[in-house]
Design a protein around this motif. Structure first.
Motif, short mmCIF file in Angstrom:
data_model
loop_
_atom_site.label_atom_id
_atom_site.label_comp_id
_atom_site.label_asym_id
_atom_site.label_seq_id
_atom_site.Cartn_x
_atom_site.Cartn_y
_atom_site.Cartn_z
N UNK A 430 14.90 35.04 25.09
CA UNK A 430 15.13 36.08 26.10
C UNK A 430 16.49 35.93 26.78
N UNK A 431 17.43 35.25 26.10
CA UNK A 431 18.77 35.08 26.64
C UNK A 431 19.63 36.31 26.32
N UNK A 432 20.37 36.77 27.29
CA UNK A 432 21.28 37.90 27.10
C UNK A 432 22.68 37.34 26.81
N UNK A 433 23.25 37.71 25.67
CA UNK A 433 24.59 37.24 25.27
C UNK A 433 25.58 38.39 25.48
N UNK A 434 26.62 38.13 26.25
CA UNK A 434 27.62 39.17 26.54
C UNK A 434 28.96 38.74 25.97
N UNK A 435 29.53 39.60 25.13
CA UNK A 435 30.84 39.35 24.52
C UNK A 435 31.89 40.12 25.30
N UNK A 436 32.95 39.45 25.70
CA UNK A 436 34.02 40.11 26.46
C UNK A 436 35.35 39.95 25.73
N UNK A 437 36.13 41.03 25.74
CA UNK A 437 37.48 41.07 25.18
C UNK A 437 37.52 40.93 23.66
N UNK A 438 36.40 41.11 22.99
CA UNK A 438 36.37 41.14 21.52
C UNK A 438 35.01 41.71 21.09
N UNK A 439 34.92 42.11 19.82
CA UNK A 439 33.65 42.61 19.31
C UNK A 439 33.36 42.15 17.88
N UNK A 440 34.30 41.44 17.27
CA UNK A 440 34.08 40.95 15.91
C UNK A 440 33.39 39.59 15.96
N UNK A 441 32.18 39.47 15.41
CA UNK A 441 31.45 38.19 15.48
C UNK A 441 32.24 37.00 14.94
N UNK A 442 33.08 37.24 13.94
CA UNK A 442 33.84 36.12 13.36
C UNK A 442 34.86 35.55 14.33
N UNK A 443 35.18 36.28 15.41
CA UNK A 443 36.16 35.80 16.39
C UNK A 443 35.51 35.09 17.57
N UNK A 444 34.20 34.97 17.57
CA UNK A 444 33.50 34.38 18.70
C UNK A 444 33.77 32.88 18.80
#
Length: 677
Positions: A430-444
């Motif tokens: 139930x964890x919410x993961x928030x990506x900021x300033x990018x959207x490509x999973x390979x760049x995480x």
């Protein structure tokens, strides 16, 4: 009699051992019967003997006659077969070439000679002397195992038998034409969206709105008629199109010139209208066309075009790669306060449903990524949720190191800064993961966090690429925003006023993100950017601290100057700098070098090629906005923004990367020149 029959060339079936045994058995049985007849009565025996002799004579006569007819039939058939073989070699549409180990022609059939139209003697000449194009096709076919070639105005199926050194060229032009026609008539579906339509018609009179609608319909109808497209307007700002694959190829060859036509004609009238197009089709080798899948993919492609800022076309088949056209200008600002409020409310609901929030930016984070992450952490805290910011200390740049040192002075914030390993241990369903300033999973920073079945939110200001998280719970991508920090700052306006407000270090980090991404408010800056900066300043953002964070040391300055010494122009307004093969550079140094290049005269786009600290080859690209460096970087597997993009190349060298970059730049430059003319 036996010798005579043998001379008549008995057919093979009469020489069969079983037939011979049956004949001998019948003769033996007949002789036994005759002997028994003599024992019983001499006259009966004589009669039976005479009958037997007559029977043998009749068999001999009829056998000889039958064998003659069979042999005549066989001889006639053999002649016809040989004649057919000869006619096939001469008249069938198959070219035959016998060659030696030096590729010298030893023999050809008349069809090949007639087709090539070579008047002189070709025997003994090399194939390359007879026809260089054919020679190249044969060698290419041999090297790449090609089965079909196009030679002249005909298509051939080619077969090469190396053991006997023979080449067969079968004319399949008619079949190829039928196949090409089938491919050209494959169904293509598309959606066209008029960008900024609602914003532009607000406050207009009915007459002006009618004029705009007439203009758009006329332009698109003329374009559709020219390319044999079925066009249907389904709403004020949306059209659907049906066409054949042939029409799509023609439009791609023209780089979707309709985009430029609409933009240029409307800009002259001070009406910033542009088009976004999403088109889907089935690959030529696929027989079944699922129209539902095509319609869904066309809508998805349109969403991608809009996510990338509009004013472009996105083309994709059901199983192929994305192709982009247009996107040459900065997207027009069209987000509203209403959208910001809706995103804020949706984000609050997702946070309330989660047990905790994890925020992370891209690898090698900049001030925008860290500042945005800190801002989202504060929003989660305002909604009574614990939020953790994921960072990788090994990826800190010089400015981020100094920022983290400042953050560590505040225990209320620093304790929420964690590493990817710690984040993975903390994750729940139930964890919410928030990506900021990018959207490509390979760049995480921590790609493994996205592989778990958690809800994902994307907040970004870069143009959307093909790579994207699967089924995100919320997407807030605004390519026309100056930075992700600007987007996050606007979300604070809709938070509870009773919660503890953003503090000084968080405000400073977010303002630093805006300063970095706008090059001190000189690029991609709108009125909303200054509103966000004003709010952050009111929250205590320290401009002096930002300057200290962004200060560079002497070594960095010298490195940047050293890189600029190698600057060369690939086109009259695009410059490239390349570092040494054995020298590693920080990504910040490369980005700053590109920014410095833009301050020089005649440089509208700058590219810096360098060996990264992780041994990969990086390319940092910047422009003043007139040249879309994102499209060029996408050709090399990267992405970013229209005026700010980058890529990383695996298993490559600086020299190889420079060659690839030059080819991509020249291809983009020639396309732009062709569109201009």
């Amino acid at each position: 009699m036996k010798n005579k029959l043998t001379d008549e060339k008995l057919p093979q079936f009469l020489k069969n051992e079983n037939v011979k045994l049956a004949a001998v058995a019948l003769i033996v049985i007949q002789l036994i019967v005759i002997l028994l007849g003599f024992f019983s009565n001499v006259i009966i025996g004589l009669v039976m003997l005479v009958i037997f002799i007559v029977f043998l004579l009749l068999i001999y006569f009829f056998s000889k006659r039958m064998i003659g007819k069979i042999n005549k039939y066989i001889d006639d058939l053999s002649y016809r077969i040989k004649r057919g073989e000869q006619e096939a070699l001469i008249k069938m549409p198959i070219g035959i070439i016998l060659f030696d180990e030096d590729y010298k022609v030893q023999w050809t059939n008349p069809y090949f000679q007639a087709h090539i139209g070579y008047q002189e003697e070709i025997l003994g000449k090399k194939i390359e002397e007879i026809d260089e194009e054919l020679n190249q096709l044969i060698r290419q076919s041999h090297a790449d195992n090609l089965t079909t070639i196009v030679w002249g105005d005909k298509s051939y199926q080619i077969i090469i038998q190396e053991d006997i050194r023979v080449i067969y060229l079968m004319d399949i032009s008619e079949y190829s034409q039928v196949k090409q026609r089938y491919q050209n008539e494959k169904i293509v579906l598309g959606n066209i969206f008029v960008d900024n339509y609602d914003e532009i018609v607000q406050g207009m009179t009915d007459r002006n709105i009618s004029n705009i609608n007439t203009f758009i319909t006329t332009q698109l109808s003329n374009w559709a008629k020219e390319h044999q497209i079925y066009l249907k307007r389904v709403s004020e700002d949306r059209f659907i199109v049906f066409m054949h694959r042939k029409s799509l190829k023609q439009m791609e060859a023209e780089n979707f010139s309709i985009l430029d036509q609409i933009r240029e004609k409307t800009s002259k009238q001070n009406i910033p209208l542009t088009l976004s197009i999403g088109i889907a089709y089935t690959e030529a080798d696929k027989e079944n066309e699922n129209l539902n899948e095509l319609a869904s993919l066309a809508q998805s492609n349109l969403d991608l075009a809009l996510g990338r800022g509009g004013d472009q076309a996105v083309i994709k088949s059901l199983s192929g790669e994305m192709r982009y056209y247009g996107g040459k200008t900065n997207p027009m600002e069209k987000r509203t306060r209403v959208r910001s409020r809706m995103i804020s409310q949706a984000l609050q609901e997702l946070m309330k449903q989660a047990d905790q929030v994890v925020v992370m930016g891209h690898m090698n984070p900049d001030l925008d990524a860290i500042g945005s992450a800190l801002g989202i952490r504060r929003i989660a805290e305002m909604n009574n949720k614990e939020a953790w910011v994921v960072v990788e200390p090994d990826q800190y740049s010089h400015d981020i190191e100094k920022l983290i040192e400042e953050i560590e002075k505040d225990n209320q914030i620093s304790r929420y800064i964690i590493t990817p390993k710690v984040a993975e241990e903390m994750m729940t369903e139930n964890t919410l993961v928030i990506l900021v300033d990018f959207h490509r999973p390979s760049m995480a920073i921590a790609p493994d966090l996205l592989k778990q079945k958690n809800r994902v939110v994307v907040i970004d200001h870069h143009r959307r690429g093909e790579e994207f998280p699967g089924n995100p719970a919320l997407v807030y991508i605004e390519p026309y925003a100056s930075s992700t920090a600007e987007l996050v700052t606007e979300l604070f306006e809709y938070q509870s006023q009773e919660a503890e407000p953003i503090n000084k270090i968080e405000a400073t980090a977010m303002l630093g993100g805006i300063v970095v991404d706008t090059k001190s408010f000189s690029l991609r800056t709108g009125s909303r950017t200054f509103d966000a900066a004003s709010y952050l300043r009111s929250c205590g953002a320290d401009a002096v601290l930002i300057q200290r964070l962004l200060k560079e040391d002497t070594d960095t300055y010298l490195l940047r100057s050293h890189l600029i010494e190698s600057m060369e122009f690939v086109t009259p307004n695009m410059a490239v700098v390349a570092g040494e093969e054995n020298q590693e550079y920080d990504t910040v140094v490369a980005a700053q070098t590109a920014d410095t290049m833009l301050s020089m005269s005649k440089v509208d786009a700058a590219f810096v090629i360098f060996k990264r600290l992780d041994k990969r080859i990086g390319i940092s690209a910047r422009s003043l906005g007139e040249i879309n460096v994102q499209v060029i970087m996408e050709e090399l597997g990267g992405g970013g923004h229209l005026s700010n993009a980058a890529t990383q190349l695996e298993n490559s060298s600086v020299t190889e990367a420079k060659k690839q970059l030059k080819e991509a730049i020249l291809a983009h430059y020639s396309t732009k020149e062709a569109a201009t003319t």
